[in-house]
Design a protein around this motif. Structure first.
Motif, PDB file in Angstrom:
ATOM      1  N   LEU A   1       0.830  -1.204   0.000  1.00 46.24           N
ATOM      2  CA  LEU A   1       0.000   0.000   0.000  1.00 46.24           C
ATOM      3  C   LEU A   1       0.867   1.257   0.000  1.00 46.24           C
ATOM      4  O   LEU A   1       0.594   2.213  -0.723  1.00 46.24           O
ATOM      5  CB  LEU A   1      -0.933  -0.014   1.214  1.00 46.24           C
ATOM      6  N   HIS A   2       1.927   1.247   0.817  1.00 44.47           N
ATOM      7  CA  HIS A   2       2.805   2.420   0.893  1.00 44.47           C
ATOM      8  C   HIS A   2       3.486   2.697  -0.443  1.00 44.47           C
ATOM      9  O   HIS A   2       3.598   3.851  -0.872  1.00 44.47           O
ATOM     10  CB  HIS A   2       3.867   2.215   1.980  1.00 44.47           C
TER      11      HIS A   2
ATOM     12  N   ALA B   1      -3.127   3.567   7.950  1.00 44.78           N
ATOM     13  CA  ALA B   1      -2.359   3.627   6.706  1.00 44.78           C
ATOM     14  C   ALA B   1      -2.287   5.055   6.187  1.00 44.78           C
ATOM     15  O   ALA B   1      -1.252   5.489   5.661  1.00 44.78           O
ATOM     16  CB  ALA B   1      -2.995   2.720   5.648  1.00 44.78           C
ATOM     17  N   ALA B   2      -3.376   5.807   6.333  1.00 44.11           N
ATOM     18  CA  ALA B   2      -3.385   7.207   5.901  1.00 44.11           C
ATOM     19  C   ALA B   2      -2.401   8.032   6.724  1.00 44.11           C
ATOM     20  O   ALA B   2      -1.700   8.893   6.186  1.00 44.11           O
ATOM     21  CB  ALA B   2      -4.792   7.783   6.031  1.00 44.11           C
ATOM     22  N   ILE B   3      -2.322   7.762   8.033  1.00 42.59           N
ATOM     23  CA  ILE B   3      -1.387   8.480   8.902  1.00 42.59           C
ATOM     24  C   ILE B   3       0.048   8.225   8.460  1.00 42.59           C
ATOM     25  O   ILE B   3       0.848   9.160   8.313  1.00 42.59           O
ATOM     26  CB  ILE B   3      -1.575   8.047  10.370  1.00 42.59           C
ATOM     27  N   PHE B   4       0.374   6.955   8.239  1.00 40.75           N
ATOM     28  CA  PHE B   4       1.750   6.622   7.856  1.00 40.75           C
ATOM     29  C   PHE B   4       2.116   7.272   6.532  1.00 40.75           C
ATOM     30  O   PHE B   4       3.192   7.886   6.407  1.00 40.75           O
ATOM     31  CB  PHE B   4       1.923   5.113   7.757  1.00 40.75           C
ATOM     32  N   ASN B   5       1.250   7.167   5.536  1.00 37.59           N
ATOM     33  CA  ASN B   5       1.587   7.700   4.213  1.00 37.59           C
ATOM     34  C   ASN B   5       1.601   9.225   4.181  1.00 37.59           C
ATOM     35  O   ASN B   5       2.388   9.823   3.444  1.00 37.59           O
ATOM     36  CB  ASN B   5       0.612   7.147   3.172  1.00 37.59           C
ATOM     37  N   SER B   6       0.755   9.862   4.974  1.00 35.12           N
ATOM     38  CA  SER B   6       0.783  11.315   5.059  1.00 35.12           C
ATOM     39  C   SER B   6       2.102  11.788   5.655  1.00 35.12           C
ATOM     40  O   SER B   6       2.737  12.714   5.141  1.00 35.12           O
ATOM     41  CB  SER B   6      -0.387  11.816   5.907  1.00 35.12           C
TER      42      SER B   6
ATOM     43  N   PHE C   1      -7.363   0.856  -9.987  1.00 33.74           N
ATOM     44  CA  PHE C   1      -6.201  -0.010  -9.783  1.00 33.74           C
ATOM     45  C   PHE C   1      -6.186  -0.666  -8.402  1.00 33.74           C
ATOM     46  O   PHE C   1      -5.786  -1.828  -8.265  1.00 33.74           O
ATOM     47  CB  PHE C   1      -4.911   0.787  -9.990  1.00 33.74           C
ATOM     48  N   SER C   2      -6.618   0.060  -7.385  1.00 30.64           N
ATOM     49  CA  SER C   2      -6.549  -0.495  -6.027  1.00 30.64           C
ATOM     50  C   SER C   2      -7.629  -1.533  -5.753  1.00 30.64           C
ATOM     51  O   SER C   2      -7.532  -2.281  -4.763  1.00 30.64           O
ATOM     52  CB  SER C   2      -6.661   0.622  -4.983  1.00 30.64           C
ATOM     53  N   THR C   3      -8.639  -1.604  -6.600  1.00 31.37           N
ATOM     54  CA  THR C   3      -9.690  -2.608  -6.403  1.00 31.37           C
ATOM     55  C   THR C   3      -9.465  -3.863  -7.235  1.00 31.37           C
ATOM     56  O   THR C   3     -10.317  -4.753  -7.249  1.00 31.37           O
ATOM     57  CB  THR C   3     -11.078  -2.014  -6.746  1.00 31.37           C
ATOM     58  N   ARG C   4      -8.314  -3.947  -7.915  1.00 31.88           N
ATOM     59  CA  ARG C   4      -8.000  -5.177  -8.647  1.00 31.88           C
ATOM     60  C   ARG C   4      -7.736  -6.293  -7.636  1.00 31.88           C
ATOM     61  O   ARG C   4      -7.025  -6.113  -6.651  1.00 31.88           O
ATOM     62  CB  ARG C   4      -6.785  -5.004  -9.549  1.00 31.88           C
ATOM     63  N   ASN C   5      -8.290  -7.463  -7.892  1.00 35.04           N
ATOM     64  CA  ASN C   5      -8.186  -8.571  -6.944  1.00 35.04           C
ATOM     65  C   ASN C   5      -6.749  -9.009  -6.682  1.00 35.04           C
ATOM     66  O   ASN C   5      -6.406  -9.435  -5.577  1.00 35.04           O
ATOM     67  CB  ASN C   5      -9.000  -9.764  -7.454  1.00 35.04           C
ATOM     68  N   ASN C   6      -5.893  -8.915  -7.686  1.00 31.65           N
ATOM     69  CA  ASN C   6      -4.521  -9.401  -7.523  1.00 31.65           C
ATOM     70  C   ASN C   6      -3.689  -8.534  -6.581  1.00 31.65           C
ATOM     71  O   ASN C   6      -2.633  -8.963  -6.113  1.00 31.65           O
ATOM     72  CB  ASN C   6      -3.824  -9.487  -8.889  1.00 31.65           C
ATOM     73  N   LEU C   7      -4.143  -7.317  -6.271  1.00 27.14           N
ATOM     74  CA  LEU C   7      -3.396  -6.450  -5.365  1.00 27.14           C
ATOM     75  C   LEU C   7      -3.723  -6.715  -3.902  1.00 27.14           C
ATOM     76  O   LEU C   7      -2.926  -6.416  -3.016  1.00 27.14           O
ATOM     77  CB  LEU C   7      -3.665  -4.978  -5.696  1.00 27.14           C
ATOM     78  N   GLY C   8      -4.891  -7.244  -3.646  1.00 24.99           N
ATOM     79  CA  GLY C   8      -5.245  -7.644  -2.291  1.00 24.99           C
ATOM     80  C   GLY C   8      -5.585  -6.519  -1.332  1.00 24.99           C
ATOM     81  O   GLY C   8      -5.488  -6.691  -0.114  1.00 24.99           O
ATOM     82  N   PHE C   9      -5.999  -5.374  -1.835  1.00 26.83           N
ATOM     83  CA  PHE C   9      -6.380  -4.268  -0.960  1.00 26.83           C
ATOM     84  C   PHE C   9      -7.829  -4.421  -0.494  1.00 26.83           C
ATOM     85  O   PHE C   9      -8.698  -4.826  -1.264  1.00 26.83           O
ATOM     86  CB  PHE C   9      -6.234  -2.927  -1.676  1.00 26.83           C
TER      87      PHE C   9
ATOM     88  N   ALA D   1      -8.093   4.896   1.860  1.00 23.03           N
ATOM     89  CA  ALA D   1      -6.846   5.573   2.237  1.00 23.03           C
ATOM     90  C   ALA D   1      -6.000   5.883   1.007  1.00 23.03           C
ATOM     91  O   ALA D   1      -5.401   6.962   0.898  1.00 23.03           O
ATOM     92  CB  ALA D   1      -6.056   4.699   3.213  1.00 23.03           C
ATOM     93  N   ILE D   2      -5.944   4.949   0.066  1.00 23.93           N
ATOM     94  CA  ILE D   2      -5.170   5.135  -1.159  1.00 23.93           C
ATOM     95  C   ILE D   2      -5.704   6.313  -1.963  1.00 23.93           C
ATOM     96  O   ILE D   2      -4.943   7.155  -2.453  1.00 23.93           O
ATOM     97  CB  ILE D   2      -5.187   3.843  -2.004  1.00 23.93           C
ATOM     98  N   ILE D   3      -7.018   6.382  -2.107  1.00 18.33           N
ATOM     99  CA  ILE D   3      -7.619   7.453  -2.907  1.00 18.33           C
ATOM    100  C   ILE D   3      -7.287   8.821  -2.334  1.00 18.33           C
ATOM    101  O   ILE D   3      -6.852   9.729  -3.054  1.00 18.33           O
ATOM    102  CB  ILE D   3      -9.149   7.263  -2.997  1.00 18.33           C
ATOM    103  N   PHE D   4      -7.458   8.994  -1.032  1.00 25.63           N
ATOM    104  CA  PHE D   4      -7.246  10.311  -0.430  1.00 25.63           C
ATOM    105  C   PHE D   4      -5.758  10.675  -0.312  1.00 25.63           C
ATOM    106  O   PHE D   4      -5.388  11.837  -0.479  1.00 25.63           O
ATOM    107  CB  PHE D   4      -7.915  10.385   0.945  1.00 25.63           C
ATOM    108  N   CYS D   5      -4.911   9.689  -0.030  1.00 24.82           N
ATOM    109  CA  CYS D   5      -3.487   9.990   0.131  1.00 24.82           C
ATOM    110  C   CYS D   5      -2.771  10.163  -1.215  1.00 24.82           C
ATOM    111  O   CYS D   5      -1.800  10.911  -1.302  1.00 24.82           O
ATOM    112  CB  CYS D   5      -2.799   8.870   0.919  1.00 24.82           C
TER     113      CYS D   5
END
Length: 303
Positions: free
Chosen positions: A72-73, A134-139, A255-263, A270-274
Motif C-alpha cells: 500500500l505504501h 495507513a493514511a497516517i503513515f503515508n501522510s 487499480f486499487s480494487t483489482r483482486n490481484n493487489l489484495g487491498f 486511504a489510497i484514494i485520499f493519500c
C-alpha cells in the motif's frame, strides 16, 4: 429523511461552504499575522491535535499492521510523487498549445510536485471509515520524502530550484505529527477502558479541526491582493483541477480494487485520499512558487 435530517447528515460540507464565505467576508481575521495567528494555531496546534486525536482513537495493533503494509505504501508514494507529477507534465504539454496563460500552467505543475497532505487525508479517510492508520503513515512518510523529492521534481519539470531547510521542516513534521501520535498512544494505554466505554466523537473532532484549517487557508488566499485572475481564467483553472482530481481518484480506485493487489475497501479509501491530494507543507519559498507563477501570469497579461 426530512430536509433537516439531510442537512444534519451533510453538516461538514455545509460548514465548508460557510467557512469559505466567512473567510471572504473578512479575510484579515484568519490570515497570517491576524487575530487567530494561524502560523501558530494551525501550523502547530491544529495539526498536532489531529494526530494526537488519531493516537488516542487507534489501537496500537492497527498502527503496527499499517506500518507493515508495504504494498500500500509503495502504491501511494509512487503514484503521488512519480505518476502524478509526470502525468500533469504530459497533460500540460497539450494545454501549452492553447491560449491558457503559461504561468497558470506552471502553477499547476508546482502543485503537482507537492507531497501528500499532512492532515486532510487522515481526516477524510477516517470520516468515511477507511484505513486511518495507513493514511497516517503515508501522510507523514510522504511529507518527509517531499523534503527531498519535491525540489528535484521542480527542477526536472520546471527547471527551477528551491532551497529547502531540511532540519527545520523535519523538526516541524516530527513535532506536529510523530510526537503527538506517540503521546496519544501513550495516553490511550491509561484511559483505554474509558475510551471504549464512552466512545468519544473522534471523527467529529477531527472534522472541526479541518474546518479551521480550511477557513484560515481561504483567509490567507483572499487577503493576497497580488493575485487578481480574471473570471474566465479562474473558471478554466477550476475546471482543469476538478477534471484532474476526479480522473486521478477514478484511476486509484480502479487499480486499487483489482483482486490481484489484495487491498481491502478500507485500504482503497486511504489510497484514494493519500494519492490524489496535495500538500503545501514545505518551506515558504517552495510552497509559494505556484502563487508566484499566478502573479507573474497576471503581470504578463497586463503588460
Amino acid at each position: 429523511m426530512g430536509l433537516l435530517g439531510r442537512l444534519a447528515k451533510e453538516w461538514f460540507l455545509l460548514c465548508v461552504v460557510l467557512a469559505i464565505v466567512l473567510a471572504k467576508m473578512d479575510p484579515a481575521v484568519g490570515a497570517k499575522g491576524g487575530p487567530l495567528k494561524p502560523e501558530i494555531t494551525i501550523t502547530y496546534i491544529a495539526v498536532s491535535a489531529i494526530f494526537f486525536n488519531s493516537g488516542l482513537s487507534l489501537k496500537t495493533e492497527e498502527l503496527t499492521s499499517a506500518l507493515m503494509h508495504i504494498k500500500l505504501h509503495l502504491f501511494v508514494q509512487i503514484f503521488t510523487l512519480a505518476f502524478f507529477p509526470t502525468t500533469i507534465w504530459l497533460f500540460l504539454q497539450l494545454l501549452s498549445v492553447t491560449s491558457i496563460n503559461e504561468w497558470l500552467l506552471k502553477g499547476l505543475q508546482t502543485v503537482g510536485c507537492m507531497p501528500p497532505p499532512v492532515s486532510s487525508a487522515v481526516i477524510l479517510t477516517k470520516a468515511v471509515g477507511g484505513n486511518e492508520a495507513a493514511a497516517i503513515f503515508n501522510s507523514a512518510f510522504g511529507s518527509f520524502l517531499g523534503i527531498i523529492i519535491t525540489p528535484l521534481l521542480l527542477l526536472i519539470f520546471l527547471g527551477s530550484s528551491s532551497s529547502v531547510p531540511f532540519s527545520s521542516i523535519f523538526s516541524q513534521l516530527s513535532m506536529t505529527v510523530v510526537v503527538p501520535l506517540i503521546i496519544g498512544q501513550i495516553v490511550r494505554r491509561y484511559i483505554k477502558d474509558w475510551l471504549e466505554r464512552k466512545k468519544p466523537p473522534f471523527g467529529t473532532i477531527s472534522s472541526c479541526v479541518l474546518l479551521t484549517i480550511i477557513y484560515t487557508t481561504f483567509c490567507d488566499t483572499f487577503s493576497n491582493t497580488n493575485i487578481d485572475l480574471d473570471g474566465l481564467s479562474l473558471l478554466i483553472i477550476l475546471f482543469i483541477i476538478f477534471s484532474v482530481q476526479l480522473s486521478f481518484m477514478f484511476l486509484t480506485f480502479f487499480f486499487s480494487t483489482r483482486n490481484n493487489l489484495g487491498f481491502t475497501p478500507a485500504d482503497t479509501v486511504a489510497i484514494i485520499f493519500c494519492s490524489t491530494h496535495k500538500s503545501l507543507t514545505l518551506d515558504k519559498e517552495t510552497k509559494t512558487q505556484g502563487i508566484w507563477y499566478l502573479v507573474q501570469g497576471h503581470k504578463e497579461k497586463n503588460c
